[in-house]
Design an enzyme around this catalytic site. Structure first.
Site, PDB file in Angstrom:
ATOM      1  N   GLU A   5       6.041   4.721   7.508  1.00  0.00           N
ATOM      2  CA  GLU A   5       5.653   5.872   6.698  1.00  0.00           C
ATOM      3  C   GLU A   5       6.533   7.080   7.012  1.00  0.00           C
ATOM      4  OE1 GLU A   5       1.052   4.602   5.829  1.00  0.00           O
ATOM      5  OE2 GLU A   5       1.470   5.926   7.497  1.00  0.00           O
TER       6      GLU A   5
ATOM      7  N   THR B 173      -8.209  11.163   1.324  1.00  0.00           N
ATOM      8  CA  THR B 173      -8.980  12.084   0.476  1.00  0.00           C
ATOM      9  C   THR B 173      -8.115  12.622  -0.656  1.00  0.00           C
ATOM     10  OG1 THR B 173      -8.465  13.818   2.037  1.00  0.00           O
ATOM     11  CG2 THR B 173     -10.605  12.758   2.216  1.00  0.00           C
TER      12      THR B 173
ATOM     13  N   LYS C 207       4.002  -6.965   3.842  1.00  0.00           N
ATOM     14  CA  LYS C 207       3.741  -5.559   3.545  1.00  0.00           C
ATOM     15  C   LYS C 207       3.424  -4.880   4.875  1.00  0.00           C
ATOM     16  CE  LYS C 207       0.502  -3.402   3.299  1.00  0.00           C
ATOM     17  NZ  LYS C 207      -0.272  -2.488   4.212  1.00  0.00           N
TER      18      LYS C 207
ATOM     19  N   ASN D 182       0.040  10.992   6.147  1.00  0.00           N
ATOM     20  CA  ASN D 182      -1.176  10.649   6.877  1.00  0.00           C
ATOM     21  C   ASN D 182      -2.190  11.773   6.985  1.00  0.00           C
ATOM     22  OD1 ASN D 182      -0.980   7.833   7.647  1.00  0.00           O
ATOM     23  ND2 ASN D 182       0.967   8.511   8.496  1.00  0.00           N
TER      24      ASN D 182
ATOM     25  N   THR E 133      -0.543  -2.947  10.968  1.00  0.00           N
ATOM     26  CA  THR E 133      -1.205  -2.989   9.659  1.00  0.00           C
ATOM     27  C   THR E 133      -0.225  -3.647   8.767  1.00  0.00           C
ATOM     28  OG1 THR E 133      -2.348  -0.970   9.910  1.00  0.00           O
ATOM     29  CG2 THR E 133      -2.178  -1.791   7.688  1.00  0.00           C
TER      30      THR E 133
ATOM     31  N   THR F  60       0.868  -1.198   0.000  1.00  0.00           N
ATOM     32  CA  THR F  60       0.000   0.000   0.000  1.00  0.00           C
ATOM     33  C   THR F  60       0.900   1.242   0.000  1.00  0.00           C
ATOM     34  OG1 THR F  60      -0.228  -0.099   2.419  1.00  0.00           O
ATOM     35  CG2 THR F  60      -1.964  -1.131   1.102  1.00  0.00           C
TER      36      THR F  60
END
Lengths: 409, 409
Positions: free
Chosen positions: B282, B409, B185, B404, B196, B159
């Site tokens: 991230e 959106t 992942k 994040n 996650t 992702t």
């Protein structure tokens, strides 16, 4: 507010603080711990005041916390508080402990009172020794009339704070006017179970120590312990309440008919300061309030609220005005509370975004607009019982990273 | 490594992964859940394989996790795994559950095997229904020869990951060559107790289900459950190990003389994947490793390690190459473990920065230089016992906030 009657009896004064109650003065100055900003402050009561304190749960309690707790334990009274900012006097070993005692001794000598009547507290960088020559010189000058000012005190306790935090209320007890005033600092290292925060509350109420401590602990659990900025619990957190009795009410106890009025007044002061600390979280652009209703216990409600308010993913989504309810639901789901997914309802402001285990239909544009407000409210209804809790925090921004990637060096 | 003998028997192959063990193939393709990148992948074994899984502790388990756990419970065997990325199929209610069953059914039909032999799993955005028309079309094409490729599989599960994560080892059991390969992942929403993250491990070892599960749980607690990126535990985490027995060793059990070799091989695979996930957190620029020694229990060591690796203040300091040991000590102090401040020793790389409750003398410049490396090691010695733990994470950067604040959106 616990009852309608208490609301009408409580006057909230946003411009006042620790010197509103009778018999208190405060001041602040620059003694040289920081480069330019004020770094030494005091509160003094005309007479010894009953005191109650709550302290960090961090194992590494800073030296001044050890000294203050030891002093308070003598007879639960203090007459003065001395605060420095810019240096936490934490992880400083024997020398740090000696320095904290010396601060206490020096200020007591200036005031002509017993040493154990002075509480000392510090906030700032961890692991550096205080520049005691500067502190001692400051202590000799701080009571000079030009340093006496509630505003200077409120400024002297700040570190990375961007604004002062104050509040006061006036209530009637036994027909006497009683005031409660508060000032606080805190911006980073903020988390439930005391934050990197200092809170100072004064009142002229006449109240027994054990009742004051009972009220403070209960109120702290609903206010200061429900805020988070970054999940880090500091070594120096402390909230002290001084009650000097000069309002001349009959002594407050839990049995006093106006006990609830006093406690509600104390709660308003602490909640206001707590929310101001959360709003002023390092780099924050918004205050976030998470209310949890319908829990089977108050602890469950708190756990869910804290889990959501502490989530970096929720915090960054709010910064990005992203109606990402999935992160709210996820954070509720890992709170450790046995929720029932199909009963959960989540609202962002007036908009229901999740209900009965499924996303609701809502206007992305409207919720995004709502998230641009300076205060964002999230309501989580568990529908498992009738207990509630509210937690406060802030968004996570580029500036948080900036401030904390370069705070010390 | 538990013993010297096992080291020499374990060959680590950094370029290999889930198809190194005998009898496995894998593939991936773009079916249209994401705009452009690959989003559907599979692993298939020639014969049904013994399987063991560990799953997220989040209350809101995603639909595919429910389906997979139910299927595995039938006889602890699967023959295939189907994964999609781009959509988590979480918080999607009855329709989501039906979609997960349909994915299982569709892939089983293509393979001509029983439905319960297909595990399904999803990762991506929460709360949106899968575009099942695209997924179904993909399922019909994914076994085509042009999609068969271990590399395509590893790409299809990603992702916000910036790189694929893979590792394989070869060991000898009963004189037979046994391989263990893994791919994973995971990048955000990473926290102890499953992240996650999805982890897929294949082996051709012959091993009983209960022993495979025992080994997986034990190894997971030391590897995948010791990483954190942001403290958020996702709804979709899962690690599956398939063991198809084609290596033809005598069945492995805890009593098998080479049990430790197998377990060590599995640990190397899982630890390698876990570290790669942490490094690819991230926005991260560094892998951070916190080793805690001298604890009175393994749980205490883990709690201290997790507390430090999860601290936003530690993470931002490392990003800013700031030798701010005070934040490390503070995070240890609020871990809930009854530490003894005066026994604590903290080192950053080869540099002792805190000892016996006091800061050590060290060169700020040298430690700052060390902190610029891509892997930063922190050693915390509690001197209270002989238990250890290691936790892995990453720094907290502007890019974490950027990613994040605008993921959905």
């Amino acid at each position: 507010m616990t009852q309608a009657t208490s609301i009408s009896e409580i006057v909230i004064l946003n411009e006042d603080s620790v010197t509103l109650p009778k018999g208190y003065k405060a001041g602040g100055m620059h003694c040289g711990i920081k480069k330019k900003r004020l770094d030494l402050g005091y509160i003094v009561s005309e007479v010894p005041a009953t005191v109650a304190g709550v302290y960090t749960t961090n194992i590494f309690q800073a030296a001044p916390l050890l000294v203050t707790q030891e002093s308070i334990a003598k007879d639960n009274k203090i007459q003065a508080i001395l605060v420095n900012s810019g240096n936490a006097n934490a992880c400083t070993g024997e020398q740090g402990l000696k320095d904290a005692y010396d601060m206490q001794k020096g200020f007591a000598a200036e005031l002509g009172i017993q040493e154990h009547l002075v509480a000392v507290t510090s906030t700032g960088v961890i692991g550096e020794l205080l520049p005691m020559d500067k502190v001692n010189t400051g202590i000799k000058q701080i009571l000079d009339i030009e340093n006496e000012s509630e505003l200077l005190f409120k400024q002297a306790i700040l570190t990375t704070d961007t604004c002062i935090k104050q509040i006061a209320v006036q209530i009637q007890i036994d027909g006497k006017s009683v005031s409660i005033g508060g000032a606080a600092k805190g911006s980073g290292m903020i988390h439930p179970n005391m934050a990197t925060m200092l809170g100072f509350v004064t009142t002229d109420a006449n109240i027994a120590h054990e009742d004051l401590l009972f009220a403070l602990k209960d109120v702290t659990n609903q206010t200061f312990n429900m805020i988070t900025v970054d999940g880090d619990t500091s070594t120096n957190d402390m909230v002290l309440v001084m009650a000097n009795g000069l309002a001349e009410n009959n002594q407050l106890t839990k049995e006093h008919p106006e006990w609830d009025v006093f406690k509600e007044g104390l709660k308003i002061v602490c909640e206001s300061l707590a929310k101001k600390i959360a709003r002023d979280g390092e780099g924050a652009t918004k205050l976030v309030e998470v209310q949890v209703d319908g829990a089977f216990s108050a602890d469950a409600a708190k756990a869910v609220g804290k889990s959501i308010i502490s989530s970096n993913l929720v915090k960054t989504a709010i910064y990005g005005t992203d109606p990402n309810w999935g992160r709210i639901v996820t954070a509720a789901g890992y709170s450790g509370v046995p929720l029932e997914p199909n009963k959960l309802k989540v609202s962002i402001g007036p908009f229901t975004v999740f209900e009965n285990g499924l996303p609701s239909t809502f206007s992305e544009v409207e919720v995004k607009e709502y998230l641009e407000l300076e205060t964002v409210k999230i309501l989580v209804e568990l529908n498992q019982g009738d207990q509630s809790a509210t937690a406060w925090g802030c968004d996570l921004t580029y500036d948080y990273v900036k401030i904390n990637a370069s705070y010390r060096t």
